[in-house]
Write a protein that holds these residues in place. Structure first.
Motif, PDB file in Angstrom:
ATOM      1  N   GLY A  14       0.788  -1.217   0.000  1.00 30.50           N
ATOM      2  CA  GLY A  14       0.000   0.000   0.000  1.00 30.50           C
ATOM      3  C   GLY A  14       0.825   1.274   0.000  1.00 30.50           C
ATOM      4  O   GLY A  14       0.291   2.360   0.174  1.00 30.50           O
ATOM      5  N   THR A  15       2.138   1.150  -0.209  1.00 32.85           N
ATOM      6  CA  THR A  15       2.997   2.332  -0.261  1.00 32.85           C
ATOM      7  C   THR A  15       2.616   3.212  -1.452  1.00 32.85           C
ATOM      8  O   THR A  15       2.418   2.712  -2.553  1.00 32.85           O
ATOM      9  N   ASN A  16       2.501   4.500  -1.203  1.00 35.67           N
ATOM     10  CA  ASN A  16       2.273   5.457  -2.282  1.00 35.67           C
ATOM     11  C   ASN A  16       3.599   5.691  -3.002  1.00 35.67           C
ATOM     12  O   ASN A  16       4.512   6.281  -2.443  1.00 35.67           O
ATOM     13  N   SER A  17       3.676   5.221  -4.256  1.00 31.23           N
ATOM     14  CA  SER A  17       4.955   5.302  -4.955  1.00 31.23           C
ATOM     15  C   SER A  17       5.363   6.738  -5.254  1.00 31.23           C
ATOM     16  O   SER A  17       6.508   7.003  -5.579  1.00 31.23           O
ATOM     17  N   GLN A  18       4.432   7.672  -5.146  1.00 36.73           N
ATOM     18  CA  GLN A  18       4.770   9.081  -5.363  1.00 36.73           C
ATOM     19  C   GLN A  18       5.490   9.679  -4.158  1.00 36.73           C
ATOM     20  O   GLN A  18       6.190  10.678  -4.281  1.00 36.73           O
ATOM     21  N   SER A  19       5.235   9.126  -2.981  1.00 36.04           N
ATOM     22  CA  SER A  19       5.893   9.670  -1.787  1.00 36.04           C
ATOM     23  C   SER A  19       6.238   8.526  -0.845  1.00 36.04           C
ATOM     24  O   SER A  19       5.495   8.198   0.066  1.00 36.04           O
ATOM     25  N   GLU A  37       7.977   6.859   2.098  1.00 42.46           N
ATOM     26  CA  GLU A  37       8.576   7.262   3.366  1.00 42.46           C
ATOM     27  C   GLU A  37       9.610   6.213   3.780  1.00 42.46           C
ATOM     28  O   GLU A  37       9.564   5.076   3.335  1.00 42.46           O
ATOM     29  N   MET A  38      10.484   6.613   4.682  1.00 46.73           N
ATOM     30  CA  MET A  38      11.470   5.651   5.190  1.00 46.73           C
ATOM     31  C   MET A  38      10.788   4.404   5.764  1.00 46.73           C
ATOM     32  O   MET A  38      11.244   3.286   5.565  1.00 46.73           O
ATOM     33  N   THR A  39       9.665   4.626   6.469  1.00 45.19           N
ATOM     34  CA  THR A  39       8.996   3.490   7.119  1.00 45.19           C
ATOM     35  C   THR A  39       8.310   2.574   6.104  1.00 45.19           C
ATOM     36  O   THR A  39       7.850   1.497   6.469  1.00 45.19           O
ATOM     37  N   ASP A  40       8.215   3.007   4.834  1.00 46.94           N
ATOM     38  CA  ASP A  40       7.645   2.155   3.789  1.00 46.94           C
ATOM     39  C   ASP A  40       8.681   1.189   3.221  1.00 46.94           C
ATOM     40  O   ASP A  40       8.340   0.282   2.471  1.00 46.94           O
ATOM     41  N   VAL A  41       9.945   1.436   3.515  1.00 49.93           N
ATOM     42  CA  VAL A  41      11.027   0.622   2.959  1.00 49.93           C
ATOM     43  C   VAL A  41      11.378  -0.469   3.959  1.00 49.93           C
ATOM     44  O   VAL A  41      11.765  -0.184   5.092  1.00 49.93           O
ATOM     45  N   LEU A  42      11.182  -1.727   3.540  1.00 44.89           N
ATOM     46  CA  LEU A  42      11.425  -2.857   4.434  1.00 44.89           C
ATOM     47  C   LEU A  42      12.589  -3.693   3.918  1.00 44.89           C
ATOM     48  O   LEU A  42      12.741  -3.859   2.707  1.00 44.89           O
ATOM     49  N   CYS A  43      13.350  -4.213   4.848  1.00 45.64           N
ATOM     50  CA  CYS A  43      14.405  -5.162   4.499  1.00 45.64           C
ATOM     51  C   CYS A  43      13.756  -6.446   3.978  1.00 45.64           C
ATOM     52  O   CYS A  43      12.843  -6.981   4.607  1.00 45.64           O
ATOM     53  N   ASP A  44      14.220  -6.938   2.835  1.00 50.70           N
ATOM     54  CA  ASP A  44      13.662  -8.171   2.271  1.00 50.70           C
ATOM     55  C   ASP A  44      14.011  -9.401   3.104  1.00 50.70           C
ATOM     56  O   ASP A  44      13.395 -10.447   2.946  1.00 50.70           O
ATOM     57  N   TYR A  45      14.995  -9.281   3.963  1.00 46.62           N
ATOM     58  CA  TYR A  45      15.508 -10.450   4.678  1.00 46.62           C
ATOM     59  C   TYR A  45      14.968 -10.561   6.100  1.00 46.62           C
ATOM     60  O   TYR A  45      15.034 -11.632   6.701  1.00 46.62           O
ATOM     61  N   CYS A  46      14.467  -9.461   6.676  1.00 47.67           N
ATOM     62  CA  CYS A  46      13.860  -9.553   8.010  1.00 47.67           C
ATOM     63  C   CYS A  46      12.557  -8.764   8.103  1.00 47.67           C
ATOM     64  O   CYS A  46      11.902  -8.778   9.136  1.00 47.67           O
ATOM     65  N   HIS A  47      12.195  -8.055   7.018  1.00 51.46           N
ATOM     66  CA  HIS A  47      10.948  -7.284   6.941  1.00 51.46           C
ATOM     67  C   HIS A  47      10.860  -6.198   8.013  1.00 51.46           C
ATOM     68  O   HIS A  47       9.775  -5.874   8.489  1.00 51.46           O
ATOM     69  N   THR A  48      11.998  -5.671   8.410  1.00 54.04           N
ATOM     70  CA  THR A  48      12.040  -4.560   9.354  1.00 54.04           C
ATOM     71  C   THR A  48      12.118  -3.253   8.572  1.00 54.04           C
ATOM     72  O   THR A  48      12.769  -3.184   7.539  1.00 54.04           O
ATOM     73  N   ALA A  49      11.434  -2.225   9.079  1.00 53.04           N
ATOM     74  CA  ALA A  49      11.415  -0.943   8.383  1.00 53.04           C
ATOM     75  C   ALA A  49      12.748  -0.216   8.537  1.00 53.04           C
ATOM     76  O   ALA A  49      13.467  -0.386   9.520  1.00 53.04           O
TER      77      ALA A  49
END
Ligand SMILES: [Zn+2]
Ligand SMILES: [Zn+2]
Length: 119
Positions: free
Chosen positions: A5-10, A12-24
């Protein structure tokens, strides 16, 4: 990866998750981005580096090429597999590239793991 559900136009840092532990992504958790928004955080990268580079572990299935999440290539070199998310693999080449990039960034506060640190 991006949070659902991340808005690709904006983004945020908290929208970016590590693929290996799913932490923001946070200020004290550096992230390295691969292809297609795939990311690995500093702590997963440290574990992967220690496993593949320092302990010569290889989580790739024997005889089969493994698709690395970061470079999206089928790799035959050693891989690290996330213990939590079994389809999250990173190849040795990406581990080394990401580790060098993070270690070079003074703001990441990340240093290359050494043999002493892993024991
Ligand atoms: Zn992580
Ligand atoms: Zn790779």
């Amino acid at each position: 990866m991006r949070r659902e559900g991340t808005n690709s136009q904006s983004v945020e840092m908290t929208d970016v998750l590590c693929d290996y532990c799913h932490t923001a992504w946070t200020l004290d958790r550096p992230m390295i981005e691969g292809h297609q928004g795939a990311c690995i955080c500093g702590s997963c990268l440290r574990i992967a580096y220690c496993s593949v580079k320092l302990s010569a572990q290889n989580d790739a299935a024997a005889g089969e090429p493994s698709k690395c999440v970061m470079c999206l290539e089928e790799r035959t070199d050693a891989c690290f597999r996330s213990p939590a998310f079994s389809d999250a693999l990173i190849c040795e080449r990406c581990i080394v590239m990401a580790a060098k990039a993070l270690a070079r960034d003074p703001e990441s506060n990340w240093t290359l793991p050494t043999d002493e640190a892993s024991t």
